[in-house]
Design a protein around this motif. Structure first.
Motif, PDB file in Angstrom:
ATOM      1  N   VAL A 128      10.767   6.629 -90.058  1.00 57.74           N
ATOM      2  CA  VAL A 128      10.412   7.002 -88.675  1.00 57.74           C
ATOM      3  C   VAL A 128      10.642   8.520 -88.560  1.00 57.74           C
ATOM      4  N   TYR A 129      11.759   8.945 -87.980  1.00 56.06           N
ATOM      5  CA  TYR A 129      12.100  10.369 -87.922  1.00 56.06           C
ATOM      6  C   TYR A 129      13.325  10.622 -88.796  1.00 56.06           C
ATOM      7  N   ASP A 130      13.205  11.590 -89.725  1.00 59.32           N
ATOM      8  CA  ASP A 130      14.332  11.844 -90.618  1.00 59.32           C
ATOM      9  C   ASP A 130      15.398  12.664 -89.899  1.00 59.32           C
ATOM     10  N   ILE A 131      16.477  12.948 -90.588  1.00 56.35           N
ATOM     11  CA  ILE A 131      17.641  13.558 -89.953  1.00 56.35           C
ATOM     12  C   ILE A 131      17.322  14.944 -89.391  1.00 56.35           C
ATOM     13  N   GLU A 132      16.543  15.741 -90.111  1.00 55.06           N
ATOM     14  CA  GLU A 132      16.239  17.093 -89.638  1.00 55.06           C
ATOM     15  C   GLU A 132      15.222  17.074 -88.506  1.00 55.06           C
ATOM     16  N   GLN A 133      14.237  16.198 -88.582  1.00 60.60           N
ATOM     17  CA  GLN A 133      13.298  16.064 -87.463  1.00 60.60           C
ATOM     18  C   GLN A 133      14.039  15.592 -86.210  1.00 60.60           C
ATOM     19  N   SER A 134      14.946  14.647 -86.382  1.00 61.55           N
ATOM     20  CA  SER A 134      15.732  14.145 -85.250  1.00 61.55           C
ATOM     21  C   SER A 134      16.584  15.251 -84.651  1.00 61.55           C
ATOM     22  N   ARG A 135      17.217  16.030 -85.503  1.00 62.47           N
ATOM     23  CA  ARG A 135      18.042  17.137 -85.020  1.00 62.47           C
ATOM     24  C   ARG A 135      17.199  18.113 -84.171  1.00 62.47           C
TER      25      ARG A 135
END
Length: 430
Positions: free
Chosen positions: A239-246
């Protein structure tokens, strides 16, 4: 004009907090809750307009307010008074259902397998887009009323079945409209990053949310057309990875939204560590949280929103709640009301939390009241019975408060009255 309401004759008043100005409880304090009991004399709560102004025995309150006009008296003889429940994680606005997917899950299909087949969130997004505003508002209001009748007086409401801005905006506006249709408190969470639309990649959607959607949202908030509290993202493998989420969360933070997001649910992603680092107020799910994530959340006092009904319906391992409590992480509860986890009653979530997550009755009540209020940033006014707080109350006809959790699924029989800001908004006749 001053309006006074007296609730009298109660057997127990569960204050939850102990009058130490606690905004949340963690560790052993989650179990050691405040309770006023009396087997010989009734207990009273005095309300002035929307606020609690006194708590004590019937005799003490009668003496303190002798000669003061009381506009309404509520007989709570033999009953228990609890704070109204705060549901800190729901997705209540959608169209259609996913009952066909329920059968697939029972046959062994996983959540992500169903999503890859075109089901799950994407299926509900399509059904929601096809529904009229009237259909969406009517179904939303009906769900919110069921929550209210089950004792919830404040609820977090996410968008997320729009994804693209025109559809997300429609859901945000309908959530605003719902405030005038149901006497329940609503905290709105912007959750366009709930899934990735079919026509975009996760990176393209991240860019759209950060550079376009959030800027449009800020203008609507500044113009007071919308009152949105939080930003959410589904930080998950595929879905959304850690950096995209950040990036999404920090973009929301820049316009004044609090960060309150899905993390470490189906896979370990490092969401707990990342959320604690950037100052997230709350992180939900956390079935796959690491030991380092637990330590980070405990140190930052980031609230963990546990959703036992989701683990139950998906047949996945539940979060390590006991380890989280022992480490000092504040634990909150939510129903995760949505077409995947179809439940809107906090008493059921509390029961599941006790049975599946090994929480005590007291911890579950704490998680459903003061700590859920903390997860939404409203615990200064809600989540406990204290002088100066809003009179969001439940009056239950039972010999002790524990019955609201113990009598699994029978809460509709136990709840006699629900009060919002001192006004009776629901009564169950005998």
């Amino acid at each position: 004009m001053t309006l006074r309401t007296l609730i009298y004759g109660a057997r127990q008043i569960v204050t939850v907090t102990r009058g130490k100005n606690e905004k949340f409880l963690h560790g052993k304090d989650m179990h050691d809750i405040g309770i006023v009991k009396s087997d010989t004399i009734g207990l009273s709560v005095m309300i002035e307009n929307e606020d609690i102004i006194a708590i004590g025995t019937d005799d003490d309150i009668a003496r303190e307010f002798e000669g003061v006009e009381v506009d309404q008296k509520i007989d709570a003889s033999g009953c228990c008074i609890l704070p109204g429940f705060v549901d800190s994680h729901t997705h209540p606005i959608w169209a259609g259902d996913r009952v066909h997917e329920y059968a697939k899950k029972l046959a062994g299909a996983t959540y992500m397998e169903i999503m890859r087949e075109g089901g799950g969130i994407g299926f509900t997004v399509e059904k929601t887009r096809l529904a009229s505003d009237k259909e969406l508002l009517m179904s939303l209001v009906a769900r919110l009323k069921r929550m209210l009748y089950a004792g919830t007086t404040h609820v977090e409401c996410k968008t997320g079945y729009g994804l693209e801005w025109p559809d997300e905006l429609r859901l945000l506006k309908l959530l605003e409209q719902a405030r005038s249709h149901v006497p329940i408190g609503i905290s709105i969470t912007y959750c366009a990053a709930h899934a990735v639309p079919k026509n975009k990649t996760a990176e393209e959607m991240t860019e759209d949310i950060v550079n376009n959607q959030i800027k449009a949202l800020k203008k609507l908030i500044d113009d007071k057309e919308l009152n949105v509290s939080d930003i959410d993202v589904f930080c998950e493998k595929g879905v959304y990875d850690i950096e995209q989420s950040r990036r999404i969360l920090l973009a929301g933070k820049e316009i004044g939204l609090s960060m309150n997001f899905h993390g470490d649910e189906l896979n370990y992603t490092g969401s707990a560590e990342m959320g604690a680092e950037i100052g997230a107020r709350a992180i939900s799910h956390l079935e796959c949280i690491s030991d380092e994530g637990i330590r980070a959340m405990a140190e930052a006092k980031t609230v963990a929103v546990i959703l036992p009904h989701t683990g139950y319906i998906l047949r996945i391992e539940l979060p390590p709640v006991r380890r989280m409590i022992d480490a000092g992480v504040p634990i909150a509860l939510g129903t995760d009301a949505n077409p995947n986890a179809f439940s809107s009653a906090m008493p059921i979530s509390m029961n599941l939390a006790c049975v599946l997550c090994h929480m005590t009755l007291e911890e579950a009540l704490t998680a459903a009241t003061i700590n859920s209020a903390a997860a939404l940033g409203i615990s200064e006014k809600y989540g406990s019975i204290e002088i100066g707080k809003k009179a969001d109350l439940i009056i239950c006809r039972c010999p002790s408060w524990e019955h609201i959790i113990y009598q699994f699924g029978d809460h509709t029989h136990l709840i006699r009255h629900v009060l919002k800001h001192g006004t009776i908004v629901y009564t169950k006749n005998a």
